[in-house]
Enzyme design. Structure first.
Site: not given
Ligand code: LCS
Length: 398
Positions: A59, A211
């Site tokens: 962790r 992403k």
């Molecule tokens: N920041 C942005 C700009 C995002 O688009 C997302 C997730 C996150 C943070 C959060 O990330 P995660 O915890 O999902 O890794 N965006 C998503 C979207 O536009 N569609 O599904 C998830």
């Protein structure tokens, strides 16, 4: 230390230290271990006291995860990074390291839906004051800075309407008011291939590595990048004590694997997006194209200045409103109806009912997110096939 060249792609492949000194493994092994043993009790004590460099417990640090952190820090031009279990983990670990009861955060009102929920409904429950404003209006930023302001938080391009905020101008304004204020930029949409917020004066970059950074749709992960002292705080307070949102070594390995092709993936993504935008601009059934590369985009000039190109994400409004937009999406054959973005597959979704369902109708309107908006994450397929799919789906829109 590994060889570092001048190229972004070279550095992405070679940055960071691969710890395998025994077998000369080309790839970083997956250190699938929760804990690390000490030779003596005294050595354990020195490690805990920070007097000796050693892994203690996964962790707090793990060699596979650390290589990912070193790579993304190098890609963003930051001193250090902390990997987290999701993008939301990165955002919450960073913000909980900065803010506390009685502190004030200025945040843009156009954000990924869960980030909007964290800021407007989550942190406020614990005595953090949050002003949700339009950070692309510099006067509004100036007017909202207060003695207890600790952070300015924004996305650019913003999810889902691709609003652009001037990172350099915001950083200058915030730091002139109080040098201790942290300007935090979510760089998920742009990626460090397209935009480097730290070089524009921001203090902290957060990512959903789910992403483009991973790029293969098989991992949920996040990263915080910034100065070494701040990242130590994120790890030793934000992650260790506040959220525990640690990334596992398997996921880190997959992301490191994905990073080998990061630059060429981004080149293809961006080329495809440009071609898709050119088609959409001439498609009679499209009412409006939201893309920073379009000269009519309200902050196109800022995008030209702070981005290397205009990224991959596109949103559109279809003539006929929400029903027409949904008809278009429902008739796609190759593109998948899915949230997330940055994958090899073209993904299309309806923000008002999906990614941004945390916003009520009034909040959507205030954030500039039309009810009928359709978001397209352009994939790595051949551009002609993506365009063909969009074209045939439009023939079903009345
Ligand atoms: N920041 C942005 C700009 C995002 O688009 C997302 C997730 C996150 C943070 C959060 O990330 P995660 O915890 O999902 O890794 N965006 C998503 C979207 O536009 N569609 O599904 C998830």
């Amino acid at each position: 230390m590994n060889y570092l060249g001048n190229g972004f792609g070279t550095n992405t492949i070679h940055s960071g230290v691969t710890a395998d000194r025994g077998y000369h493994s080309l790839n970083m092994p997956i250190y699938q271990t929760s804990t690390f043993y000490f030779d003596t009790c005294e050595q354990g004590g020195r490690s805990f006291a920070g007097e000796e460099d050693a892994y203690i417990y996964s962790r707090m640090g793990n060699p596979t995860v650390c290589l990912l952190e070193e790579k993304v820090a190098a890609m963003e031009g930051g001193e250090a990074a902390a990997a987290t279990a999701s993008g939301m983990g990165a955002i919450s670990a960073a913000l909980w390291s900065i803010a506390g009861a009685g502190k004030h955060i200025i945040a843009d009102k156009t954000l990924y839906g869960c980030t909007f929920a964290l800021l407007s409904h989550g942190m406020t429950r614990y005595g953090v004051e949050v002003s949700m404003i339009d950070t692309s209006d510099l006067e509004e930023v100036k007017a909202n800075l207060k003695e207890n302001t600790v952070a300015v938080y924004l996305e650019t391009p913003a999810n889902p309407n691709l609003k652009i905020t001037d990172i350099e101008a915001i950083s200058k304004i915030a730091h002139a008011y109080n040098p201790a204020i942290k300007v935090v930029v979510d760089n998920t949409f742009a990626t460090p291939y397209v935009q480097k917020p730290l070089s524009l004066g921001a203090d902290v970059v957060v990512h959903s590595a789910t992403k483009y950074i991973n790029g293969h749709g098989d991992v949920v992960a996040g990263l915080v990048v910034g100065k070494k002292d701040f990242i130590t705080e994120v790890k030793s307070f934000g992650i260790k004590d506040m959220t525990g949102c640690v990334l596992g070594p398997q996921e880190a390995f997959l992301i490191i694997r994905g990073l080998k092709t990061f630059e060429i993936r981004m080149q293809r993504h961006c080329e495809n997006a440009q071609k898709v935008v050119e088609y959409l601009m001439n498609e009679p059934k499209v009412e409006h194209v939201y893309f920073p590369g379009v000269p009519t985009h309200p902050n196109h000039d800022i995008a030209c200045r702070q981005m290397k190109n205009f990224g991959v994400m596109i949103s559109i409004e279809v003539k006929g409103g929400k029903r027409a937009g949904m008809d278009f999406v429902n008739h796609l054959k190759m593109a998948k109806i899915a949230v997330s973005l940055g994958d090899a597959e073209t993904l299309v979704q309806h923000p008002a009912s999906m990614t941004h369902s945390a916003y009520n109708a009034e909040e959507l309107a205030d954030a500039g997110i039309p009810e009928g908006l359709v978001r397209i994450s352009v994939g790595l397929e051949n551009a002609a096939d993506i365009i063909e799919d969009l074209k045939q789906a439009f023939t079903h829109v009345k």
